[in-house]
Design a protein around this motif. Sequence first.
Motif, PDB file in Angstrom:
ATOM      1  N   ASN A   3     114.694  17.733-105.238  1.00 10.74           N
ATOM      2  CA  ASN A   3     115.678  17.044-106.065  1.00 10.74           C
ATOM      3  C   ASN A   3     117.105  17.440-105.713  1.00 10.74           C
ATOM      4  O   ASN A   3     118.046  16.922-106.279  1.00 10.74           O
ATOM      5  N   LYS A   4     117.285  18.344-104.750  1.00 12.66           N
ATOM      6  CA  LYS A   4     118.619  18.746-104.297  1.00 12.66           C
ATOM      7  C   LYS A   4     119.071  17.857-103.148  1.00 12.66           C
ATOM      8  O   LYS A   4     118.271  17.322-102.404  1.00 12.66           O
ATOM      9  N   LYS A   5     120.382  17.739-103.009  1.00 13.35           N
ATOM     10  CA  LYS A   5     120.959  16.921-101.937  1.00 13.35           C
ATOM     11  C   LYS A   5     121.076  17.731-100.646  1.00 13.35           C
ATOM     12  O   LYS A   5     121.350  18.927-100.686  1.00 13.35           O
ATOM     13  N   ILE A   6     120.922  17.047 -99.534  1.00 10.30           N
ATOM     14  CA  ILE A   6     121.048  17.662 -98.215  1.00 10.30           C
ATOM     15  C   ILE A   6     122.174  16.969 -97.466  1.00 10.30           C
ATOM     16  O   ILE A   6     122.299  15.746 -97.509  1.00 10.30           O
ATOM     17  N   VAL A   7     122.993  17.753 -96.787  1.00  9.22           N
ATOM     18  CA  VAL A   7     124.008  17.214 -95.883  1.00  9.22           C
ATOM     19  C   VAL A   7     123.579  17.542 -94.458  1.00  9.22           C
ATOM     20  O   VAL A   7     123.231  18.690 -94.154  1.00  9.22           O
ATOM     21  N   ILE A  19     117.025  12.237 -88.330  1.00  6.88           N
ATOM     22  CA  ILE A  19     116.799  13.360 -89.244  1.00  6.88           C
ATOM     23  C   ILE A  19     116.813  12.868 -90.686  1.00  6.88           C
ATOM     24  O   ILE A  19     115.949  13.220 -91.492  1.00  6.88           O
ATOM     25  N   LYS A  20     117.796  12.034 -91.005  1.00  8.71           N
ATOM     26  CA  LYS A  20     117.910  11.471 -92.364  1.00  8.71           C
ATOM     27  C   LYS A  20     116.644  10.705 -92.738  1.00  8.71           C
ATOM     28  O   LYS A  20     116.078  10.902 -93.819  1.00  8.71           O
ATOM     29  N   LEU A  21     116.181   9.842 -91.858  1.00 12.45           N
ATOM     30  CA  LEU A  21     114.992   9.040 -92.141  1.00 12.45           C
ATOM     31  C   LEU A  21     113.749   9.911 -92.341  1.00 12.45           C
ATOM     32  O   LEU A  21     112.952   9.674 -93.251  1.00 12.45           O
ATOM     33  N   LYS A  22     113.590  10.922 -91.499  1.00 10.51           N
ATOM     34  CA  LYS A  22     112.432  11.813 -91.629  1.00 10.51           C
ATOM     35  C   LYS A  22     112.474  12.592 -92.942  1.00 10.51           C
ATOM     36  O   LYS A  22     111.462  12.749 -93.608  1.00 10.51           O
ATOM     37  N   LEU A  23     113.660  13.092 -93.298  1.00 10.97           N
ATOM     38  CA  LEU A  23     113.796  13.832 -94.554  1.00 10.97           C
ATOM     39  C   LEU A  23     113.512  12.930 -95.756  1.00 10.97           C
ATOM     40  O   LEU A  23     112.811  13.331 -96.690  1.00 10.97           O
ATOM     41  N   GLY A  27     110.585  12.773 -98.908  1.00  7.63           N
ATOM     42  CA  GLY A  27     110.972  12.831-100.315  1.00  7.63           C
ATOM     43  C   GLY A  27     112.283  13.522-100.621  1.00  7.63           C
ATOM     44  O   GLY A  27     112.633  13.707-101.789  1.00  7.63           O
ATOM     45  N   TYR A  28     113.038  13.905 -99.592  1.00  8.30           N
ATOM     46  CA  TYR A  28     114.321  14.575 -99.800  1.00  8.30           C
ATOM     47  C   TYR A  28     115.453  13.550 -99.892  1.00  8.30           C
ATOM     48  O   TYR A  28     115.322  12.430 -99.411  1.00  8.30           O
ATOM     49  N   THR A  29     116.566  13.958-100.492  1.00 10.25           N
ATOM     50  CA  THR A  29     117.743  13.104-100.612  1.00 10.25           C
ATOM     51  C   THR A  29     118.813  13.583 -99.642  1.00 10.25           C
ATOM     52  O   THR A  29     119.281  14.717 -99.756  1.00 10.25           O
ATOM     53  N   VAL A  30     119.173  12.745 -98.695  1.00 11.73           N
ATOM     54  CA  VAL A  30     120.256  13.061 -97.767  1.00 11.73           C
ATOM     55  C   VAL A  30     121.518  12.400 -98.325  1.00 11.73           C
ATOM     56  O   VAL A  30     121.629  11.187 -98.379  1.00 11.73           O
ATOM     57  N   ALA A  31     122.460  13.241 -98.757  1.00 16.98           N
ATOM     58  CA  ALA A  31     123.667  12.747 -99.417  1.00 16.98           C
ATOM     59  C   ALA A  31     124.739  12.315 -98.424  1.00 16.98           C
ATOM     60  O   ALA A  31     125.671  11.614 -98.795  1.00 16.98           O
TER      61      ALA A  31
END
Length: 84
Positions: A3-7, A19-23, A27-31
């Motif tokens: 539920n945390k954002k990733i840059v 990388i964004k698409l894989k994350l 289920g991760y959020t790429v901000a």
Amino acid sequence: MKNKKIVVVEDELIVGMMIKLKLEKMGYTVAGIASRGKDAISMVKMIQPGLILMDIRLKGGIDGIDTAMMIRKSYSIPIVFITA
């Protein structure tokens, strides 16, 4: 952590998008994706993510290691270095 954002800080747009698409598929959020050190610093200030994935080599005058050191001076955000 999901539920945390990733840059993602990556100077190659295609690699950053992969990388964004894989994350996101996991289920991760790429901000955001930044390609330069100064842009990454501004993005981290605005978003305050839970994690940063940092390429070591970046376009512009600041590399990933220096960018990470600058970010760590102001924020205690975990940074994982990525590189080809």
